[in-house]
Design a protein around this motif. Structure first.
Motif, PDB file in Angstrom:
ATOM      1  N   PHE A  53       0.834  -1.199   0.000  1.00 34.47           N
ATOM      2  CA  PHE A  53       0.000   0.000   0.000  1.00 34.47           C
ATOM      3  C   PHE A  53       0.877   1.261   0.000  1.00 34.47           C
ATOM      4  CE2 PHE A  53      -1.947   3.428   2.499  1.00 34.47           C
ATOM      5  CZ  PHE A  53      -2.991   3.753   1.643  1.00 34.47           C
ATOM      6  N   ILE A  54       1.926   1.253   0.804  1.00 29.08           N
ATOM      7  CA  ILE A  54       2.817   2.408   0.877  1.00 29.08           C
ATOM      8  C   ILE A  54       3.503   2.635  -0.466  1.00 29.08           C
ATOM      9  CG2 ILE A  54       4.914   3.319   1.956  1.00 29.08           C
ATOM     10  CD1 ILE A  54       3.930   1.960   4.588  1.00 29.08           C
ATOM     11  N   LYS A  55       3.949   1.564  -1.116  1.00 27.28           N
ATOM     12  CA  LYS A  55       4.556   1.691  -2.448  1.00 27.28           C
ATOM     13  C   LYS A  55       3.567   2.319  -3.431  1.00 27.28           C
ATOM     14  CE  LYS A  55       7.476  -2.373  -2.026  1.00 27.28           C
ATOM     15  NZ  LYS A  55       7.618  -3.778  -2.380  1.00 27.28           N
ATOM     16  N   ASN A  59       3.867   5.921  -5.357  1.00 33.43           N
ATOM     17  CA  ASN A  59       3.690   6.061  -6.808  1.00 33.43           C
ATOM     18  C   ASN A  59       2.604   7.092  -7.120  1.00 33.43           C
ATOM     19  OD1 ASN A  59       5.671   4.183  -7.413  1.00 33.43           O
ATOM     20  ND2 ASN A  59       4.232   2.484  -7.520  1.00 33.43           N
ATOM     21  N   GLN A  60       1.521   7.064  -6.351  1.00 38.10           N
ATOM     22  CA  GLN A  60       0.436   8.028  -6.527  1.00 38.10           C
ATOM     23  C   GLN A  60       0.973   9.455  -6.358  1.00 38.10           C
ATOM     24  OE1 GLN A  60      -2.434   8.116  -3.315  1.00 38.10           O
ATOM     25  NE2 GLN A  60      -3.981   9.135  -4.553  1.00 38.10           N
ATOM     26  N   ASN A  64       1.863  12.761  -9.208  1.00 38.52           N
ATOM     27  CA  ASN A  64       1.094  13.987  -8.991  1.00 38.52           C
ATOM     28  C   ASN A  64      -0.408  13.717  -9.092  1.00 38.52           C
ATOM     29  OD1 ASN A  64       0.966  16.692  -8.311  1.00 38.52           O
ATOM     30  ND2 ASN A  64       1.062  17.385 -10.443  1.00 38.52           N
ATOM     31  N   ASN A  65      -0.816  12.602  -8.483  1.00 37.61           N
ATOM     32  CA  ASN A  65      -2.202  12.161  -8.556  1.00 37.61           C
ATOM     33  C   ASN A  65      -2.801  11.947  -7.166  1.00 37.61           C
ATOM     34  OD1 ASN A  65      -4.573  11.421  -9.810  1.00 37.61           O
ATOM     35  ND2 ASN A  65      -3.958   9.288 -10.061  1.00 37.61           N
ATOM     36  N   GLY A  66      -2.389  12.778  -6.206  1.00 33.02           N
ATOM     37  CA  GLY A  66      -2.904  12.662  -4.851  1.00 33.02           C
ATOM     38  C   GLY A  66      -1.841  12.158  -3.902  1.00 33.02           C
ATOM     39  N   HIS A  84      -8.079  10.720  -3.067  1.00 32.40           N
ATOM     40  CA  HIS A  84      -8.239   9.753  -4.125  1.00 32.40           C
ATOM     41  C   HIS A  84      -7.676  10.444  -5.360  1.00 32.40           C
ATOM     42  CE1 HIS A  84     -11.601   8.638  -1.257  1.00 32.40           C
ATOM     43  NE2 HIS A  84     -10.711   7.668  -1.157  1.00 32.40           N
ATOM     44  N   GLN A  85      -7.787   9.899  -6.484  1.00 29.10           N
ATOM     45  CA  GLN A  85      -7.140  10.506  -7.650  1.00 29.10           C
ATOM     46  C   GLN A  85      -7.575  11.953  -7.871  1.00 29.10           C
ATOM     47  OE1 GLN A  85      -8.302   7.921 -10.808  1.00 29.10           O
ATOM     48  NE2 GLN A  85     -10.178   9.018 -11.199  1.00 29.10           N
ATOM     49  N   LEU A  86      -6.668  12.722  -8.426  1.00 28.64           N
ATOM     50  CA  LEU A  86      -6.928  14.119  -8.777  1.00 28.64           C
ATOM     51  C   LEU A  86      -7.389  14.207 -10.221  1.00 28.64           C
ATOM     52  CD1 LEU A  86      -3.670  15.750  -7.413  1.00 28.64           C
ATOM     53  CD2 LEU A  86      -5.941  16.027  -6.469  1.00 28.64           C
ATOM     54  N   SER A  87      -8.315  15.093 -10.487  1.00 27.16           N
ATOM     55  CA  SER A  87      -8.639  15.438 -11.867  1.00 27.16           C
ATOM     56  C   SER A  87      -8.114  16.847 -12.098  1.00 27.16           C
ATOM     57  CB  SER A  87     -10.148  15.396 -12.122  1.00 27.16           C
ATOM     58  OG  SER A  87     -10.415  15.914 -13.416  1.00 27.16           O
ATOM     59  N   TRP A  88      -6.963  16.930 -12.730  1.00 29.03           N
ATOM     60  CA  TRP A  88      -6.376  18.231 -13.002  1.00 29.03           C
ATOM     61  C   TRP A  88      -7.194  19.003 -14.030  1.00 29.03           C
ATOM     62  CZ3 TRP A  88      -3.322  20.280  -9.665  1.00 29.03           C
ATOM     63  CH2 TRP A  88      -2.530  19.456  -8.855  1.00 29.03           C
TER      64      TRP A  88
END
Length: 179
Positions: A53-55, A59-60, A64-66, A84-88
């Motif tokens: 989970f930490i890995k 990566n997230q 630059n996705n949260g 959770h994921q970002l919507s840029w």
């Protein structure tokens, strides 16, 4: 690494491999409490699962996705909060969180959410933040309600919790309402 000091007792820090044992022990000692509302608890059976989970979280953050940050209260990890994921493109995201049972009722999660929302609007420049809570998870619902979010509606049977489908209440706050 990301570190956000909220007050003299409370800070948020990106979770790292150094935290894996302590993080797993927190989950393991709160298994019954967490399992009521979180579908991943049964799949977290070892420190290795926590490391995975930490890995994934690293990566997230790297993409630059949260992020996923440990909530540190009096130098002890007591929970997690993350995006959770970002919507840029749409400039929005949603927040997820959990707190160990013995640390509820102290204002910790409200302060952590407030800090993350400030970060989202001021540092990231997003326009909308969402929090979704199971419709029977009243403690979790109290957080966005306390922070002045708007209750937008209910998504029916949206999450499978160990064979039982639950509805989610959708809350949101807009940048113009917050800043």
């Amino acid at each position: 690494m990301f570190k956000y000091i909220i007050d003299e007792d409370l800070e948020l820090r990106l979770i790292s491999m150094e935290d894996s044992d302590e993080f797993f022990n927190l989950i393991d000692s709160n298994r019954t409490h967490l399992r009521e509302w979180l579908p991943w608890v049964d799949g977290t059976k070892s420190v290795e699962d926590t490391k995975n989970f930490i890995k994934s979280s690293m990566n997230q953050y790297g993409a630059n996705n949260g992020f996923q940050a440990g909530i540190w209260y009096m130098d002890k990890i007591v929970g997690i909060i993350g995006l959770h994921q970002l919507s840029w493109y749409h400039k929005n995201t949603s927040i997820g969180y959990w707190l160990a049972e013995g640390f509820q009722g102290k204002g910790i999660m409200t302060k952590a959410c407030r800090a993350v929302i400030e970060y989202i609007f001021i540092t990231l420049g997003l326009e909308r933040v969402e929090i979704r809570c199971a419709d029977k998870n009243f403690k979790s619902q109290a957080i966005p309600e306390r922070l002045g979010f708007t209750k937008e509606g209910v998504c029916r049977n949206v999450e499978n919790l160990y064979g039982n489908y639950v509805n989610h209440i959708v809350y949101s706050v807009l940048r113009e309402e917050w800043v």
